[in-house]
Enzyme design. Structure first.
Site, mmCIF file in Angstrom:
data_model
loop_
_atom_site.group_PDB
_atom_site.id
_atom_site.type_symbol
_atom_site.label_atom_id
_atom_site.label_comp_id
_atom_site.label_asym_id
_atom_site.label_seq_id
_atom_site.Cartn_x
_atom_site.Cartn_y
_atom_site.Cartn_z
ATOM 1 N N LEU A 182 0.848 -1.188 0.000
ATOM 2 C CA LEU A 182 0.000 0.000 0.000
ATOM 3 C C LEU A 182 0.888 1.243 0.000
ATOM 4 O O LEU A 182 2.095 1.155 0.273
ATOM 5 C CB LEU A 182 -0.905 0.004 1.226
ATOM 6 C CG LEU A 182 -1.926 -1.140 1.319
ATOM 7 C CD1 LEU A 182 -2.700 -1.053 2.633
ATOM 8 C CD2 LEU A 182 -2.884 -1.129 0.138
ATOM 9 N N SER A 183 0.288 2.384 -0.282
ATOM 10 C CA SER A 183 1.104 3.600 -0.324
ATOM 11 C C SER A 183 1.758 3.863 1.025
ATOM 12 O O SER A 183 2.884 4.350 1.089
ATOM 13 C CB SER A 183 0.274 4.805 -0.770
ATOM 14 O OG SER A 183 -0.824 5.010 0.088
ATOM 15 N N GLU A 184 1.051 3.532 2.146
ATOM 16 C CA GLU A 184 1.655 3.620 3.472
ATOM 17 C C GLU A 184 1.143 2.528 4.397
ATOM 18 O O GLU A 184 -0.017 2.105 4.299
ATOM 19 C CB GLU A 184 1.388 4.983 4.126
ATOM 20 C CG GLU A 184 2.311 6.096 3.668
ATOM 21 C CD GLU A 184 1.657 6.996 2.650
ATOM 22 O OE1 GLU A 184 2.336 7.911 2.149
ATOM 23 O OE2 GLU A 184 0.475 6.777 2.344
ATOM 24 N N THR A 185 2.038 2.103 5.268
ATOM 25 C CA THR A 185 1.734 1.192 6.373
ATOM 26 C C THR A 185 2.246 1.855 7.644
ATOM 27 O O THR A 185 3.341 2.425 7.653
ATOM 28 C CB THR A 185 2.429 -0.165 6.174
ATOM 29 O OG1 THR A 185 1.916 -0.779 4.990
ATOM 30 C CG2 THR A 185 2.217 -1.082 7.365
ATOM 31 N N HIS B 161 -2.695 10.961 5.282
ATOM 32 C CA HIS B 161 -3.715 9.930 5.467
ATOM 33 C C HIS B 161 -3.287 8.893 6.504
ATOM 34 O O HIS B 161 -4.126 8.409 7.274
ATOM 35 C CB HIS B 161 -4.147 9.334 4.108
ATOM 36 C CG HIS B 161 -3.615 8.006 3.739
ATOM 37 N ND1 HIS B 161 -2.406 7.827 3.097
ATOM 38 C CD2 HIS B 161 -4.147 6.762 3.883
ATOM 39 C CE1 HIS B 161 -2.213 6.540 2.876
ATOM 40 N NE2 HIS B 161 -3.251 5.865 3.328
#
Length: 311
Positions: free
Chosen positions: A46-49, A78
């Site tokens: 994902l774009s961020e974890t 986000h």
């Protein structure tokens, strides 16, 4: 020996699953080393974890570390909104609190909870933004990357990550844009930026006053669905230019071009110069992970109950 750790996957900037920006949250992140965090962030893709940890500052309610598949970030919008949602839902902070402090690599950030409960809106104060120098050559390169014959108002804003921002004027230009992703990648790599965010004014009288898109090919994502730090960078850019078209607060629409429909509430407090980004969240997956305390590349795996909770 793997340890059971609570896990959530959240859609941020939407109350409708699969319309916002997905965020992976490891709630019990204590004991994981950096290599394990990096490996798991690459695995989720994902774009961020994010990993929630006990705070080390006495005034903080929780601490968060934020990873893309490529790098750790000092701040991202986000993930910060989603982390506050996860911390409340997991009972790490009292559900009735309306003011929290998030500790992250960018510092201690105030979090405001509006409408506690099922209609909860979470506002996170972004780090103080710095306007970076942009040469004429760089402005020309930005214009070429977004297909503009002439230079558009553009800049480079550092609010934890560094964002190129470019004002395309009208939402229709934003919506129909086909950018040169190779050129954007080169620009970002040359100046340590995470991506290029474009924006334009919505004129249809709908829920949003601005359309936004964020391109991050240097970080492994051609286009990010809904981006808090980019929206905060845009507001900082507008403030620095004394651009009052959008006032002290507006709603930005982002993600439709890639099948999402997120909404970011952006505010600027003239008295304090604080910029906040906010929105709603919804949990899509809740369960457990089997992750070792230390790290081996082969030992990082997901397991246990991963139960979707689609309303």
């Amino acid at each position: 020996m793997p340890i059971k750790r609570r896990f959530m996957q959240i859609d941020v900037f939407s109350r409708q699953p699969m319309h916002g920006n997905p965020l992976a949250v490891v709630i019990d992140g204590d004991g994981l080393d950096v290599a394990a965090m990096r490996a798991f962030a690459r695995w989720t893709n994902l774009s961020e974890t994010v990993f929630l940890l006990p705070p080390t500052a006495p005034e903080a309610d929780y601490r968060v570390r934020i990873f893309t598949p490529q790098q750790e970030l000092p701040f991202a919008g986000h993930p910060s909104v989603g982390s506050a949602y996860a911390a409340i839902e997991a009972g790490l902070v009292a559900g009735g609190k309306t003011k929290l402090i998030q500790q992250c690599a960018a510092g201690l950030l105030p979090v405001q909870i509006e409408h506690p409960g099922t209609e909860r809106i979470i506002h996170v104060q972004a780090p103080v933004a710095k306007q970076c120098d942009v040469s004429a050559q760089m402005r020309h390169a930005i214009a070429r990357a977004v297909g503009m014959a002439n230079d558009a108002p553009s800049g480079l804003v550092d609010n934890g990550p560094r964002w190129y921002v470019c004002d395309l004027g009208d939402a229709s230009r934003v919506r129909t844009l086909t950018p040169d992703l190779h050129a954007i990648k080169r620009l970002c790599e040359e100046h340590a930026a995470i991506g290029l965010a474009v924006f334009g004014q919505e004129r249809g009288g709908g829920p949003a006053q601005m359309a936004v898109r964020a391109f991050c090919p240097a970080d492994g994502f051609p286009e990010d669905p809904v981006t808090g730090s980019a929206n905060a960078a845009i507001m900082a850019f507008l403030v620095a230019r004394n651009d009052i078209r959008y006032g002290a607060g507006y709603v930005a629409s982002q993600g439709r071009e890639i099948g999402r429909d997120g909404y970011v509430i952006v505010k600027h407090d003239a008295a304090t110069a604080a910029i906040t980004i906010g929105g709603q969240c919804v949990a899509v997956i809740q369960g457990e992970l089997d992750l070792p305390s230390g790290h081996t590349e082969k030992g990082v795996r997901a397991g246990g109950n991963m139960t979707p909770s689609l309303p």
